[in-house]
Scaffold this motif. Sequence first.
Motif, short mmCIF file in Angstrom:
data_model
loop_
_atom_site.label_atom_id
_atom_site.label_comp_id
_atom_site.label_asym_id
_atom_site.label_seq_id
_atom_site.Cartn_x
_atom_site.Cartn_y
_atom_site.Cartn_z
N GLN A 74 0.81 -1.22 0.00
CA GLN A 74 0.00 0.00 0.00
C GLN A 74 0.84 1.27 0.00
O GLN A 74 0.33 2.36 -0.20
N SER A 97 -7.72 3.59 9.02
CA SER A 97 -7.66 3.19 7.61
C SER A 97 -8.29 4.27 6.74
O SER A 97 -7.89 4.47 5.59
N GLU A 98 -9.29 4.94 7.31
CA GLU A 98 -9.97 5.99 6.56
C GLU A 98 -9.00 7.08 6.10
O GLU A 98 -9.22 7.77 5.12
N ALA A 118 -6.43 6.79 4.64
CA ALA A 118 -5.93 6.50 3.29
C ALA A 118 -6.73 7.22 2.21
O ALA A 118 -6.28 7.35 1.08
N ASP A 119 -7.91 7.70 2.56
CA ASP A 119 -8.76 8.33 1.54
C ASP A 119 -8.71 9.86 1.61
O ASP A 119 -9.45 10.53 0.91
N LYS A 152 -8.17 11.20 -1.55
CA LYS A 152 -9.03 10.48 -2.48
C LYS A 152 -8.19 9.60 -3.40
O LYS A 152 -8.35 9.58 -4.61
N GLY A 153 -7.24 8.90 -2.79
CA GLY A 153 -6.32 8.16 -3.63
C GLY A 153 -5.83 6.85 -3.09
O GLY A 153 -4.90 6.27 -3.62
N GLY A 154 -6.39 6.36 -2.01
CA GLY A 154 -6.12 4.99 -1.60
C GLY A 154 -4.74 4.72 -1.07
O GLY A 154 -4.26 3.59 -1.14
N PHE A 176 -1.44 5.69 1.99
CA PHE A 176 -0.58 6.47 2.87
C PHE A 176 0.57 5.60 3.32
O PHE A 176 0.48 4.37 3.29
N ASN A 184 -2.18 10.07 -3.39
CA ASN A 184 -3.12 9.60 -4.39
C ASN A 184 -2.42 8.58 -5.27
O ASN A 184 -1.52 8.91 -6.04
#
Lengths: 339, 461, 386
Positions: B31, B325-326, B328-329, B332-334, B336, B388
Amino acid sequence: MYELQFDPVLCANCMTVDCIMKCQYIDMELATAKEEHDKVVRGEDSAILRKCVTCYACEEYCPCDNHPFYLIVERQEQLDIHPVPKPIEKSQVIMMAPKGRIERQEVKEPVINLCYFPMLKRSIAGKLYEGASLIMGSDIFCNLMFLHFARNSVIKERLPAMMDNIMAYHLGPSGVKDFVCYHDECYGTYTSWAPAFGMEVPFRPIHLFDFLQKRLTELQSQIKPLGIKAAYQRPCSNRLCPETDRFVDGIFELIGVERAEREYDHENALCCGGVMEAQQLFDLAEEVQGKNVEDMKASGATHCVFNCPFCFFTLMGKVTEKGMTPILMSDLCRMALGE
Amino acid sequence: MDRIYEKLAAIVGKEFISNAPEERYLYARDQGVQQASAPDYVVMPDSTEEVRQIVLLANEERIPVVPMGGALVLSGLTIPLRGGIVLDMKRMNRILEVNEASHYVVVEAGASHGMLQAYLKKHHPAVKHSVPDAPPVATVGGNMAIHGSGHLSQSEGGFHSEMVTGLEVVLGTGEVLKLGSCSTVPKWFSRAPLPDLAGLFLGWNGTTGVITKIGMKLFPSPKLKDVMMFMTEDIDSVTDILFRVIGTEMAEDIAFFVSPMPAYFDGFQLLMVSVVANSEKEMRMRKELIRDSVQSYLDDKEAGFLPLPPHMKVKLVEAPQKNLSEFADVMKGGGFEYVGAIMPVEAIPEAYRAGLKITEKYNITYSMGARVVGRGHSVMFYYAYPFNRADKENMGTVAKALEETNEAALEMGGIPWKTEVSGQQLILERMEPGTYHLMTQIRKLLDPNGIMNPGNWEVRS
Amino acid sequence: MKQEYADIVHRCFRCGWCKLPTNYVDFNCPAYLKYRFETFASGGRMWLIRAWLDGDIETSERLGQILFSCVTCKNCVEACALPKIKDSLVDIFIAAREDLVEKGAVPPAVRDYLKAMSISGNPYKKPRDERSDWAKGLDLPEFTDQEYLFYVGDVGSYDELGMKMAREVGKLLRDTGLSIGILGSAEVSDGNDVKTLGEAGLASHLMQENIRVLRERGVRKIITLSPHGYNAMKNDYPSLGGRFEVYHYTQVLGLMVNDRVPKGTLDVKVTFHDPCYLGRWNREYWGPRFLLGSVPGVRLVEMDRNMQNALCCGGGGGNFYTDILGTGADSASQVRAREALDTGADILAVACPICHKMLDDAVKAEGLEGAIRVMDVAGVVNLSRG
C-alpha cells in the motif's frame, strides 16, 4: 456595534439580587452578592465572573429583565476570563464556523430549523411533520452556544449573517415568514438575545413545543395515550424563554404523560452538567448530575424527556443506568402517534 | 510446467500456489510508495512442516523466501526484492492454546489480531491481548516480527515483541526450533530464565527465519472502558503532560496526535487516554487521578479535557480503530505511508516541528502523533503522509518526504521502525560496525545461503 | 466500465477490513475464505481491476475466476473502512464482469448459464410449461385480480429443493387466507442473477419482460419466494418502470400476518441463516426471526456471524449456477454448515431457495445429515402444524 441593552440603574436599585441569590451554583450572602454584582456592573473582576457555570438561569431570575447573564458574558470577555480552557474554546469557534455551503432551498410551511444537529434529521418525520421543510447547518447556526465560552463577540459577528442567510436562501424566496425552532437555543437567540443586543430579527420564530402542541391537537384522534410518568430535563436555553415551559404540560396532557413532580424542575431546574464538564468542573458536574438523576428516579418517572440534544447526549447514560428511558420530546410525541 | 512450481505444489497442494500474473502483480507491491518487485511464486503453507519443506526446497534451489503476514506493512518489507517465493502465512491461523492462569496464548503466526480478539472475547472474556493500530487482519506473526506496538503497550510492558513468551521458527536451513520455555517444557509462559534467543527473529524483517508459532502475553480484560481526550495548544507542554499522566499509572493506553484536518484540530495537540476498570467506582477514581495530575493546566485554562458525546466514545474505545484506515482516503487516492520512529519521549516537540517543516516543504498533508511505549520509556512517533495512488508525481513527492523524515528522525535521536530498505541503509550507516558485523555473522549462521528476504538489513555494496 | 467507477477504483487502500465481518470472528468473504490469495479478497479485486483498466495485466482465465468467484454478498460493503467508496464495491465488481462479458472472456460455466438464460429463459434449460409443476395439488389459483401475486422464480420453479420450498411457502400463504394468486408457467425469470453475472442487456430484457407480464395481469403487490427476486423487483424494476409493492415471504408471514395461522408446538433449537439479498442488500433481519419465534417451543440460537455479519452460503452472484467457488472444507457453504452445528441447533433455517440447496448439499458433504437439518422458515412453521 451591537451593545447590550442593559440599565445599570435597575441593578443599582435592586435590593434582592435574585440573579445571584437564586443561583444554584454560587453561594453568597446577600451583602456579598450585591457587592460582587456591583463590581460586574462596573466592569471590574468579580468572583461571579469566575464562578459562573453559564447555566443562563439568572436571565429568568432577574425581576427586571435586565439581562444579568448576558452582562456576565460581556464582562468575562472584556476581562479575558475564559470559563472553558482556551484551546477548547478556540477549537469550538473554528468547528462551528459557517462553512459557506448553503444552497438556495425552496421551503414550505411549516419550516423546521434543525439548527446544527444533522444527526437528528431522521427525527423530523411522520405525521407531526407532514409536508414540513427542513433547514439546518453551519450557515444558519445561531451560535448562541458561545455564551458558554464568554464569546458574545462571536455571536455578534456571526448572527446577522446567519439571519441574512436564512432569509436569502430559505424563507425569502419562498415568501415564508415563520419557522419552528427545534432547539430552545435558536428560539432564545431570536426572542431574547437578539433584542437584548438591539439586533433586528426579520422572521418570526415559533417554539417547537408550541408547534407540537398545535399539531397534536389537530391529530388528537390518532393519539394513543402513553400512560407513563416522565421527568422533564429543562435546558439552559429555556431560561431565555421561560414562558414556553408551560407547553410541556400541554403536550404531556395531550399524549397521556404525567409530568413527574420533582425538586429540580421549572425554575429550580438543574443544568445537565455538560457545560460544567467543558469548564473542567468535573466534581461539580458529577454532583449536579447525580442529584438531578436521583431526583428523577425518586419522582417515579420511567422516562426522562429532553428537548436539548446536548442535554440528551450528556445525561442519556446516567438516566439509562438508573433504569429510565431517555427520549427527545419530539420522539415521545411521535411515539404517542404510534410511530 | 515449471519444475519448482510442481515441487511447491506437491508440498502445499495446487490450490495454494500461484505463479499467475494476477498474484505476481499483487504480491509485487504493497500500500505504500515502494517500488514493485514481483515474486516468482506465491505459496500458502498450512503447517510448520510445509514451511520447512518449502525452505528446504528454496535452499536447494537458492531461491529467496519472503514471509508475509497480513500484507499491511506499508514499507515494502514483504515485497520480494529479488523475486523468489512469497510465503503467505495466513492459512496458518490456528489458535492453539489459551492459558488464562498464566496469561498467555499460543497461535500460529498467520492468526489475525481480529480473529484472536473475537476468540478471546467469546471463550476467555477475562483476558485480552494487545491489539495493534493496524486493521484487524494484521497477523500476530507479522506484527511481532517487526516489533509492533499497540493498545496496552503503555501499561503492559512495551513493544509487542516484548510480550512474546516463546517462538517456533524455521531457519533458513530448514531447521525447526523452539525458543523460550516451550523449548524445554511443554508450556509457553516465559522467555526467561533461558538464554534469550527469540530476539534473533524479532525486528529482523524475516531475514533470519520464518516464525511459525508464537506464545504471547495476555492481560486482564476489565469490563468498563472509557476514553479521555486532552487538548492543548502548546507542543512544548506535551512531554510534561505525558509524564504526569503516565505517572498516575491509571491509564491503559496513551496516544498523542495532531492533524490539520478537520480544521478545528489544526494547530492543537490532543492526547487520547484510555481507561479501563472493573467497577464504576474504580473508573471514577482512575479518571479523577488522571485529571488531578494535570490540574495546574486546567486551572490556567491553557489545556483541558474535551467533552465527548457517547457516540464518539463508542468509536474511540474500540481497538483497532477503523478511522485509521480511513486516513488513506484523505487525498481520495487509496494510500498512505508513514515513518514510525521509535524515539525518546522528550523528542516529541522537536519531532513535531520537524514534521511540520517537512510537510510544508513538500506541500503535503499529514497526520502525526505518538504512542507511548512502556511507562514513558519511549514513543513510536509517526509521520503519516496520505497520497493519491493514481498520481505518480504525488507518490514521488511523498516518497521523498518519507526519506527526509527518516533522516530527520535519526538526527533527533530516533530510529525509524519497520522501515523500508532506504531507511534501513540510513540506520546501518550510523550503526556501530561491531553490531552490524554480529548481525551478518548471525545471518550467515542461520541462513547460510542468504535466501531469507534478501535485500533487507544489508549494507549496499 | 462506467467512468464513475473507473474514477474511484484506485481509492481502495487494501487494508483488509473487507475480509472479516464487523465482529472479526473469521474470514467472511467467501472467495477469500476459499482461495486465500490476496487477489481473491475485495481489496485485491479492486487493485486488479485497476491494473486491468490501466493495461498492467491482461484479460485471462485467472482474472475471470477472480472476478466471477465474488458472491456479491456485500460483506465487504458492510465492513469496508472507507465510507466514500464502500457502497460502490460490489457495483464495481459487477461492472468489471460486464466488461468481461462484453469481451466474451468469461469462464465457461458463466457462458453456459447466460446461454441457457438467453435461450430457455431459465438456467435449467427446461420447458416453460414446467414452471407451474411446483404448485400441483396445492390449490393455489392463477393470478387474476387477487391482492398479492406469489412469485417463485427459477429455483423455486425447477430445482427439486426449491420446488419443495415453494410448496411450503405457498401452503402457508394459502392458509393465512390472504388473497393470493400465482403466475405458473407465465412467470418470467426475475433477472437478478443475470445482472450480477454481468449480462446487463439480458438482465434488462428479462426484467422488462417480467414487468410487462406483471402489468398485463394487473399485479400491484408481490410476495417473492427468493430474496434475489425480491431484490430485483424492489431495487431494479422501478427504474425500468415497474413499480410494485414487493415483499419477501418472511416479511409478510413474519411481520404482517403472523397471527393468522395457528401453530403447534415444537421442541427444537433453530439457528437462522440470513440470506445476503434479504439481509445486507435490503436490511431485513427480523421478519424471518419473528416468524420462527412465533412457533411455540422453537428456541432460536444465533451463529457467531449473524444478520449484517452473516456468512454467505456461497451461492450468490451467480455462483449457485456457475459453481466457480466450488466445494471443499473452506467453501462458504461447508463452513456455514459447521458454524450452524456449533450452535447446537437441530435445524438450520433458511429463507432463500439458493441458500437451501447450497446448505443442504454442504450438510451432506460434511456428513452432518444426522446432526442438523436444513429447512426453510415456512417449512419449520408447517412442521409445527403437523
